[in-house]
Design a protein around this motif. Sequence first.
Motif, PDB file in Angstrom:
ATOM      1  N   LEU A   1      -1.961  -7.242  -8.134  1.00  0.00           N
ATOM      2  CA  LEU A   1      -2.034  -7.275  -9.614  1.00  0.00           C
ATOM      3  C   LEU A   1      -3.141  -6.777 -10.192  1.00  0.00           C
ATOM      4  N   GLU A   2      -4.407  -7.142  -9.492  1.00  0.00           N
ATOM      5  CA  GLU A   2      -5.514  -6.788 -10.062  1.00  0.00           C
ATOM      6  C   GLU A   2      -5.663  -5.194 -10.090  1.00  0.00           C
ATOM      7  N   LEU A   3      -5.343  -4.634  -8.847  1.00  0.00           N
ATOM      8  CA  LEU A   3      -5.088  -2.998  -8.835  1.00  0.00           C
ATOM      9  C   LEU A   3      -4.176  -2.502 -10.003  1.00  0.00           C
ATOM     10  N   GLY A   4      -3.089  -2.922  -9.898  1.00  0.00           N
ATOM     11  CA  GLY A   4      -1.934  -2.334 -10.817  1.00  0.00           C
ATOM     12  C   GLY A   4      -1.513  -1.136 -10.128  1.00  0.00           C
ATOM     13  N   SER A   5      -0.377  -0.559 -10.417  1.00  0.00           N
ATOM     14  CA  SER A   5       0.381   0.455  -9.798  1.00  0.00           C
ATOM     15  C   SER A   5      -0.331   1.800  -9.925  1.00  0.00           C
ATOM     16  N   SER A   6      -1.299   1.821 -10.854  1.00  0.00           N
ATOM     17  CA  SER A   6      -1.993   3.173 -10.927  1.00  0.00           C
ATOM     18  C   SER A   6      -3.130   3.292  -9.980  1.00  0.00           C
ATOM     19  N   LYS A   7      -3.441   1.980  -9.383  1.00  0.00           N
ATOM     20  CA  LYS A   7      -4.407   2.435  -8.192  1.00  0.00           C
ATOM     21  C   LYS A   7      -3.736   1.761  -6.847  1.00  0.00           C
ATOM     22  N   GLY A   8      -2.333   1.843  -6.705  1.00  0.00           N
ATOM     23  CA  GLY A   8      -1.715   1.689  -5.533  1.00  0.00           C
ATOM     24  C   GLY A   8      -1.353   0.180  -5.279  1.00  0.00           C
ATOM     25  N   GLY A   9      -1.484  -0.603  -6.453  1.00  0.00           N
ATOM     26  CA  GLY A   9      -1.150  -2.044  -6.450  1.00  0.00           C
ATOM     27  C   GLY A   9       0.449  -2.254  -7.221  1.00  0.00           C
ATOM     28  N   ILE A  10       0.410  -3.453  -7.906  1.00  0.00           N
ATOM     29  CA  ILE A  10       1.785  -3.635  -8.384  1.00  0.00           C
ATOM     30  C   ILE A  10       1.612  -3.876  -9.956  1.00  0.00           C
ATOM     31  N   ASP A  11       2.704  -3.857 -10.550  1.00  0.00           N
ATOM     32  CA  ASP A  11       2.585  -4.213 -12.145  1.00  0.00           C
ATOM     33  C   ASP A  11       2.992  -5.446 -12.552  1.00  0.00           C
ATOM     34  N   GLY A  12       3.675  -6.154 -11.577  1.00  0.00           N
ATOM     35  CA  GLY A  12       4.212  -7.587 -11.841  1.00  0.00           C
ATOM     36  C   GLY A  12       4.812  -8.227 -10.449  1.00  0.00           C
ATOM     37  N   ALA A  13       5.270  -9.566 -10.649  1.00  0.00           N
ATOM     38  CA  ALA A  13       5.421  -9.999  -9.488  1.00  0.00           C
ATOM     39  C   ALA A  13       6.469 -11.438  -9.797  1.00  0.00           C
ATOM     40  N   HIS A  14       6.873 -11.722  -8.718  1.00  0.00           N
ATOM     41  CA  HIS A  14       7.224 -12.999  -8.362  1.00  0.00           C
ATOM     42  C   HIS A  14       6.201 -14.167  -7.974  1.00  0.00           C
ATOM     43  N   LEU A  15       5.668 -14.940  -9.011  1.00  0.00           N
ATOM     44  CA  LEU A  15       4.150 -15.268  -8.965  1.00  0.00           C
ATOM     45  C   LEU A  15       4.218 -16.814  -9.050  1.00  0.00           C
ATOM     46  N   LEU A  16       3.309 -17.343  -8.445  1.00  0.00           N
ATOM     47  CA  LEU A  16       3.105 -18.736  -8.442  1.00  0.00           C
ATOM     48  C   LEU A  16       2.326 -18.933 -10.034  1.00  0.00           C
ATOM     49  N   THR A  17       3.221 -19.804 -10.885  1.00  0.00           N
ATOM     50  CA  THR A  17       2.829 -19.847 -12.211  1.00  0.00           C
ATOM     51  C   THR A  17       1.241 -19.806 -12.429  1.00  0.00           C
TER      52      THR A  17
ATOM     53  N   PHE B   1      21.458  -5.205 -11.581  1.00  0.00           N
ATOM     54  CA  PHE B   1      21.099  -5.506 -13.302  1.00  0.00           C
ATOM     55  C   PHE B   1      20.012  -4.797 -13.803  1.00  0.00           C
ATOM     56  N   PHE B   2      19.010  -4.453 -12.790  1.00  0.00           N
ATOM     57  CA  PHE B   2      17.779  -3.455 -13.559  1.00  0.00           C
ATOM     58  C   PHE B   2      18.426  -2.137 -13.776  1.00  0.00           C
ATOM     59  N   ALA B   3      19.300  -1.585 -12.777  1.00  0.00           N
ATOM     60  CA  ALA B   3      19.826   0.024 -13.175  1.00  0.00           C
ATOM     61  C   ALA B   3      20.721  -0.163 -14.505  1.00  0.00           C
ATOM     62  N   LYS B   4      21.388  -1.128 -14.747  1.00  0.00           N
ATOM     63  CA  LYS B   4      22.293  -1.237 -15.910  1.00  0.00           C
ATOM     64  C   LYS B   4      21.503  -1.150 -17.218  1.00  0.00           C
ATOM     65  N   GLN B   5      20.189  -1.833 -17.054  1.00  0.00           N
ATOM     66  CA  GLN B   5      19.419  -1.702 -18.147  1.00  0.00           C
ATOM     67  C   GLN B   5      18.586  -0.530 -18.377  1.00  0.00           C
ATOM     68  N   GLY B   6      18.778   0.439 -17.519  1.00  0.00           N
ATOM     69  CA  GLY B   6      18.415   1.458 -17.406  1.00  0.00           C
ATOM     70  C   GLY B   6      16.902   1.641 -16.781  1.00  0.00           C
ATOM     71  N   MET B   7      16.394   0.592 -15.872  1.00  0.00           N
ATOM     72  CA  MET B   7      15.312   0.449 -15.217  1.00  0.00           C
ATOM     73  C   MET B   7      15.621   0.925 -13.638  1.00  0.00           C
ATOM     74  N   THR B   8      15.843   2.205 -13.467  1.00  0.00           N
ATOM     75  CA  THR B   8      16.460   2.783 -12.355  1.00  0.00           C
ATOM     76  C   THR B   8      15.248   2.903 -11.142  1.00  0.00           C
ATOM     77  N   GLY B   9      14.062   2.735 -11.737  1.00  0.00           N
ATOM     78  CA  GLY B   9      13.037   3.126 -10.723  1.00  0.00           C
ATOM     79  C   GLY B   9      12.149   1.890 -10.451  1.00  0.00           C
ATOM     80  N   VAL B  10      12.827   0.714 -10.336  1.00  0.00           N
ATOM     81  CA  VAL B  10      12.341  -0.766  -9.774  1.00  0.00           C
ATOM     82  C   VAL B  10      11.998  -0.720  -8.389  1.00  0.00           C
ATOM     83  N   THR B  11      10.650  -0.811  -8.068  1.00  0.00           N
ATOM     84  CA  THR B  11      10.564  -0.802  -6.664  1.00  0.00           C
ATOM     85  C   THR B  11      10.098  -2.320  -6.414  1.00  0.00           C
ATOM     86  N   LEU B  12      10.770  -2.946  -5.499  1.00  0.00           N
ATOM     87  CA  LEU B  12      10.267  -4.373  -4.921  1.00  0.00           C
ATOM     88  C   LEU B  12       9.370  -4.193  -3.671  1.00  0.00           C
ATOM     89  N   LYS B  13       8.188  -4.692  -3.839  1.00  0.00           N
ATOM     90  CA  LYS B  13       7.216  -4.718  -2.613  1.00  0.00           C
ATOM     91  C   LYS B  13       6.901  -6.060  -2.093  1.00  0.00           C
TER      92      LYS B  13
END
Length: 432
Positions: free
Chosen positions: A94-110, A70-82
């Motif tokens: 999340l505080e780091l963000g991917s630019s600093k070796g972290g992540i951009d988003g998540a499955h998260l406790l609301t 489903f990600f790929a069909k939307q053109g998001m071919t570079g989604v990495t699940l960590k």
Amino acid sequence: MPPLSRRSFLIRTSLSTACLGLSLGMAGTGLLAPLAAQAAPGKPETTEVDLGFIALTDAAPLIIAKEKGFFAKQGMTGVTLKKQTSWAVTRDNLELGSSKGGIDGAHLLTPMAYLLTTGAIAKSKQPVPMNILARLNVNGQGISLSNAFLKDMFTVKSPGLSKAVAKKNATGDKFKAAVTFPGGTHDLWMRYWLAANGVDPNKNADLVVIPPPQMVANMQSGTMDTFCVGEPWNERLVNKKLGYSALITGELWKDHPEKAFALRADWVKKNPNAALRLLMAVQQAQKWSDNPSNTKELATILAQDKYVKATVDDLLPRLRGDIDYGTGRVVKNSPLKMKFWANNASFPYKSHDTWFVTEDIRWGYLPKGTNIKGLVAKVNRSDLWRAAAKANGYKEIPSGDSRGVEVFFDGVKFDAANPQAYLKGLKIKALK
């Protein structure tokens, strides 16, 4: 109608893209132009994003969006699940963000999205603004106890709980209740259940934090008396005959909100088209995951070591709504099973987020003077959810941001229009 010239086509395409960009800009103010909701988003600004998840059944929408394309069909071919080892690690990344070796988003406790946005849980103590784009699921968690309390047969309504806790505390070994993150959903479910049954979680219990995949092992070693966690860990506890489920959390609050699909707000602002495409894919995955004909395959996918690392026998029964409480009580096809899409499970109601913020105020995780409405408006992006749903061609779109007055198992009511009245009426609380 005569065919469009190349020049006319380009002009129309440019206008559509410009209008879409304008509407996405308006989304930041809480307004969403109709055009963006009727057209697919433009070309993604990036095809790459790093998303975190914990080994839990309710990470399914992200996992399925990746596995079923489903990600790929939307053109998001570079989604990495960590895979994250704990919610604390998720917070740090999340505080780091991917630019600093972290992540951009998540499955998260609301509630974590709000605690990060205020800076309450950030290591730097600085705000880490987050956006909630969707609710990943409702229901699907449980509160379980060790076999030492099997004779008590506790359920959601347990008037004898306070006496049992007092008896345990009298031994000098304080009643221990494990949760997955301070101020997170499991912490709030556990606190609500204890308090509603006459146990002050701050005075009469010792709340300890254990990562979800380690819950069963810690119960086996005698580290805790009870825990609240998502599946499949309650099911595994019963399967291994190490304890029993007092309740599934849908009994505490029917169709309660649970995990969120959340992204760093700066990532959404920088990549509005990519964010909408991710959201469209997640919605599609939620629909797929809720289809009963896919449940067996879903359990098989989740069981893989790279995801939940559990057996299909641990995953499948409660996904189907078949709940063996480990006490002789068995419920088949429970209407309180985990839902990913049905009954507007995916829609991020602001009224629900208002409850989470209010409860975090109740227990001192957020200050009493928190601007609840303003905070929810900043984090919750139900406008983007509607845009993605319309771009997907879906008709099941709530018109408002409130599900109405909510009623808990003990008869307590929550009206998001007046959270202060709810707080005032609670007997057990610890306001900061």
